[in-house]
Write a protein that holds these residues in place. Sequence first.
Motif, PDB file in Angstrom:
ATOM      1  N   ALA A 166       0.847  -1.198   0.000  1.00  0.00           N
ATOM      2  CA  ALA A 166       0.000   0.000   0.000  1.00  0.00           C
ATOM      3  C   ALA A 166       0.878   1.243   0.000  1.00  0.00           C
ATOM      4  N   CYS A 167       0.494   2.212  -0.790  1.00  0.00           N
ATOM      5  CA  CYS A 167       1.239   3.482  -0.904  1.00  0.00           C
ATOM      6  C   CYS A 167       2.699   3.241  -1.292  1.00  0.00           C
ATOM      7  N   ASN A 168       2.981   2.103  -1.922  1.00  0.00           N
ATOM      8  CA  ASN A 168       4.347   1.739  -2.324  1.00  0.00           C
ATOM      9  C   ASN A 168       5.319   1.733  -1.143  1.00  0.00           C
ATOM     10  N   HIS A 169       4.795   1.459   0.048  1.00  0.00           N
ATOM     11  CA  HIS A 169       5.647   1.512   1.236  1.00  0.00           C
ATOM     12  C   HIS A 169       6.804   0.512   1.156  1.00  0.00           C
ATOM     13  N   ALA A 170       6.520  -0.706   0.698  1.00  0.00           N
ATOM     14  CA  ALA A 170       7.561  -1.741   0.664  1.00  0.00           C
ATOM     15  C   ALA A 170       8.703  -1.372  -0.275  1.00  0.00           C
ATOM     16  N   GLN A 171       8.426  -0.507  -1.274  1.00  0.00           N
ATOM     17  CA  GLN A 171       9.462  -0.134  -2.234  1.00  0.00           C
ATOM     18  C   GLN A 171      10.449   0.893  -1.677  1.00  0.00           C
ATOM     19  N   HIS A 172      10.142   1.466  -0.494  1.00  0.00           N
ATOM     20  CA  HIS A 172      11.023   2.475   0.093  1.00  0.00           C
ATOM     21  C   HIS A 172      11.404   2.173   1.535  1.00  0.00           C
ATOM     22  N   SER A 173      10.889   1.077   2.072  1.00  0.00           N
ATOM     23  CA  SER A 173      11.082   0.742   3.480  1.00  0.00           C
ATOM     24  C   SER A 173      12.362  -0.056   3.679  1.00  0.00           C
ATOM     25  N   VAL A 174      13.155   0.333   4.680  1.00  0.00           N
ATOM     26  CA  VAL A 174      14.380  -0.402   4.989  1.00  0.00           C
ATOM     27  C   VAL A 174      14.055  -1.819   5.451  1.00  0.00           C
ATOM     28  N   VAL A 175      12.847  -2.023   5.965  1.00  0.00           N
ATOM     29  CA  VAL A 175      12.428  -3.353   6.413  1.00  0.00           C
ATOM     30  C   VAL A 175      12.234  -4.291   5.226  1.00  0.00           C
ATOM     31  N   TRP A 176      11.635  -3.792   4.145  1.00  0.00           N
ATOM     32  CA  TRP A 176      11.227  -4.664   3.050  1.00  0.00           C
ATOM     33  C   TRP A 176      12.110  -4.569   1.821  1.00  0.00           C
ATOM     34  N   LEU A 177      12.978  -3.570   1.739  1.00  0.00           N
ATOM     35  CA  LEU A 177      13.893  -3.495   0.601  1.00  0.00           C
ATOM     36  C   LEU A 177      14.893  -4.650   0.640  1.00  0.00           C
ATOM     37  N   PRO A 178      15.166  -5.277  -0.489  1.00  0.00           N
ATOM     38  CA  PRO A 178      16.266  -6.254  -0.507  1.00  0.00           C
ATOM     39  C   PRO A 178      17.593  -5.506  -0.421  1.00  0.00           C
ATOM     40  N   PRO A 179      18.684  -6.198  -0.059  1.00  0.00           N
ATOM     41  CA  PRO A 179      19.989  -5.528  -0.041  1.00  0.00           C
ATOM     42  C   PRO A 179      20.276  -4.863  -1.382  1.00  0.00           C
ATOM     43  N   SER A 180      20.429  -3.546  -1.344  1.00  0.00           N
ATOM     44  CA  SER A 180      20.629  -2.751  -2.553  1.00  0.00           C
ATOM     45  C   SER A 180      21.278  -1.443  -2.120  1.00  0.00           C
ATOM     46  N   ASN A 181      21.521  -0.550  -3.054  1.00  0.00           N
ATOM     47  CA  ASN A 181      22.123   0.734  -2.692  1.00  0.00           C
ATOM     48  C   ASN A 181      21.216   1.527  -1.759  1.00  0.00           C
ATOM     49  N   ASP A 182      19.896   1.542  -2.065  1.00  0.00           N
ATOM     50  CA  ASP A 182      18.957   2.261  -1.192  1.00  0.00           C
ATOM     51  C   ASP A 182      18.962   1.654   0.207  1.00  0.00           C
ATOM     52  N   TRP A 183      18.917   0.323   0.258  1.00  0.00           N
ATOM     53  CA  TRP A 183      18.902  -0.367   1.558  1.00  0.00           C
ATOM     54  C   TRP A 183      20.167  -0.060   2.345  1.00  0.00           C
ATOM     55  N   ARG A 184      21.335  -0.110   1.696  1.00  0.00           N
ATOM     56  CA  ARG A 184      22.599   0.149   2.389  1.00  0.00           C
ATOM     57  C   ARG A 184      22.664   1.585   2.894  1.00  0.00           C
ATOM     58  N   THR A 185      22.149   2.522   2.107  1.00  0.00           N
ATOM     59  CA  THR A 185      22.147   3.926   2.532  1.00  0.00           C
ATOM     60  C   THR A 185      21.287   4.116   3.769  1.00  0.00           C
ATOM     61  N   LEU A 186      20.078   3.543   3.763  1.00  0.00           N
ATOM     62  CA  LEU A 186      19.181   3.685   4.910  1.00  0.00           C
ATOM     63  C   LEU A 186      19.741   2.981   6.137  1.00  0.00           C
ATOM     64  N   ARG A 187      20.349   1.810   5.946  1.00  0.00           N
ATOM     65  CA  ARG A 187      20.964   1.110   7.079  1.00  0.00           C
ATOM     66  C   ARG A 187      22.101   1.935   7.658  1.00  0.00           C
ATOM     67  N   ARG A 188      22.905   2.537   6.784  1.00  0.00           N
ATOM     68  CA  ARG A 188      24.020   3.373   7.260  1.00  0.00           C
ATOM     69  C   ARG A 188      23.495   4.577   8.048  1.00  0.00           C
ATOM     70  N   LEU A 189      22.434   5.164   7.556  1.00  0.00           N
ATOM     71  CA  LEU A 189      21.821   6.294   8.252  1.00  0.00           C
ATOM     72  C   LEU A 189      21.322   5.881   9.633  1.00  0.00           C
TER      73      LEU A 189
END
Length: 431
Positions: A105-128
Amino acid sequence: MEFILIIASLLLSYILIQVVFGIGNTKNLPPPGPTRLPIIGNLHLLGNQPHRAITKLAEIHGPIMSLKLGQITTLVVSSSTAAKEVLQKQDVSFSGRYPPDAFNACNHAQHSVVWLPPSNDWRTLRRLLNSNIFSHKSLETNQHLRRQKIEELVAYCQKASLSNDYVDIGHAAFRTSLNLLSNTVFSKDLTEPYKDSGSDLKDAIGMCMVEGAKPNLVDFFPVFKMIDPQGIRRRMARHLETLLKAFENLIDERLKMGRIMQNDVLDVCLKFNQDNPNEINHTHIKSLVMDIFGGGTDTTSSTIEWAMAEVLRNPHIMTKAKEELEDVIGKGKIVKEEDVLRLPYLSCIIKETLRLHPPGAFLLPRRVEKQAQLNGYIISKGTQVLVNIWAIGRDPIVWDNPLEFKPERFLNSEVDVRGQDFDLLPFGSGR
């Protein structure tokens, strides 16, 4: 006649080779599991308490078990040894995500650190998160907020006691956790009456937890995704829209200030966005804030509720805990964060609660990124992976009298809940 004998001999040789080959390679196959019915697979075996039903099935078919849940092939891991293999030793192969449809819903899984697979976005959010929000320095900075909210909770309980009123532990803990997180993120309470949308936000967060936990036909039969037959994604979207709109307003309000003001999580995120505009945007920030609220409210309140239920059911444990508090802290005094290390029995109570009553019976579902082998079994790409931490916490091979609430089992034990001890995994481990 001779031709028939030759054919028969060849067939017999082939059968013998297959038998011998099969005996020597019994595990070069998918994991075992119960017989599947057409269309529904093993769904009929889950009942209304899937974690208990799946644990019983694992006792028959083993700690590495394959189920067919509707259209979804699912690997269930029910032992600490297999969990370590999945979450640590082969975490690259098992690091994909399998988000329930509600979180699309609301494309939440596509931007959530919980549901993103390991990727550049995921690594950036984890680092933050790790470097700027959950770092020791950041936690120290916000310690006064946690102390203030605990004092408010204690005052609330004292007031109820003086008026002979009851305390709804789950509700009180949820409210305290929510306000603590909202102050940490926004420097504001979400449940104060002077905030016009405070009650709406609290209710929206609670309802997101409710909708996200409901069994959803779409998660078993993705073919129905377009029609959302139970309306779960539609209802989740309404609640998420309420939250995301409120978060957007708070971001706009902070940006109008023109400079860092509160030194809270929102400031950290906005500063990171200013310095790294190509790495995260406001959508990422809103989803990250939603992840923080989702991960730190209901999980905390349910754990406190279970802990209170267990110590009330075991008066001797309550007596020992009170004696420790009186000896170390002093009667009537409030426990501070720096005191926790001096309260080993209280820490044991929390660990034992998380062992018997983890916040979720299963870790968040994972997805196999490429074909893998687990204990010799072939695990196909795209398989959903469920780690049954409810079963692991009650494994009689690991725990003596596993159904008994016994905090003493953790005295003089190095077992912790931070993801390095695979016998106790309330919050998961690995990527």
